[in-house]
Design an enzyme around this catalytic site. Sequence first.
Site, short mmCIF file in Angstrom:
data_model
loop_
_atom_site.label_atom_id
_atom_site.label_comp_id
_atom_site.label_asym_id
_atom_site.label_seq_id
_atom_site.Cartn_x
_atom_site.Cartn_y
_atom_site.Cartn_z
CB CYS A 47 -12.27 39.68 54.75
SG CYS A 47 -13.07 39.99 56.57
CB CYS A 48 -11.79 35.65 56.35
SG CYS A 48 -10.93 33.95 57.07
CB ILE A 49 -13.38 31.35 54.82
CG1 ILE A 49 -13.99 29.95 54.23
CG2 ILE A 49 -14.53 31.64 55.87
CD1 ILE A 49 -12.69 29.59 53.01
N PRO A 102 -15.56 35.08 50.88
CG PRO A 102 -13.72 36.30 50.15
CD PRO A 102 -14.11 35.67 51.58
#
Length: 253
Positions: A159-161, A163
């Site tokens: 999640c968030c950055i 990926p």
Amino acid sequence: MFGLARTAARNLTHRWFSTNTSLQAPTVAVVLSGSGVYDGSEVHEASAALVSLTRAGADVVCYAPDAPQMHVIDHSKGAPSENETRNVLAESARISRGNMKPIAELTSGVADAVIFPGGFGAAKNLSDFAVKGGDMTVIPEVERVLKDFHGAKKPIGLCCIAPMLAAKVLGGSGVTITLGKSDDGSGKWPYAGSLEAAKGLGANVVEQGVDEITIDQTNQVVTTPAFMYEGKFHEIHDGVAKMVNAVLGLVKS
């Protein structure tokens, strides 16, 4: 009505793992990158993942690199703390209540799935995306873990950055991820530049809202924007919970 449906789905997932004697509760590894949004794991994302996992009946083991952080940020000022160093694993233990293992011990043989919460630690301590952007590298142990779980066809949630880690390591496999949405002028998507960076690494990028997830069935990867969106705590929690439940659904299948 929709609230009742969501509750029923959560209860079904919990009963599946908690009361079905023919299926052992899954073990899910959570890879942390420190403690605190600006130099480690985003605490609310990590907490949302841990809560959602144990609520569904999963066993959780937390891992982190046993290495120095890139730097230390004074979160009250948003500025680096001079002449201070901290260890990623030691800081991550603040979130896991002390129960930590070095990421060197994590393999697909000891867990049914792996989840990477976001926060700048993913871009500073698990990789150097915060410094190098599209020319990023991922630290060897994280690259190994991602390739290991991918090769074993075991689910990976990010999640968030975070990926961006999958974009770099699995971009050649055509991984599909979300990092949120393009900049629409609202100021709600301050990290929209990451979408183009991920595409440049070979990833297929799907634009999703904070309450949405992207499931790549082929690569067994599930992603959600979380704090790529300037949202409220409960909005981020709900999106992360959806990601976790989708990861557990892939374990079940």
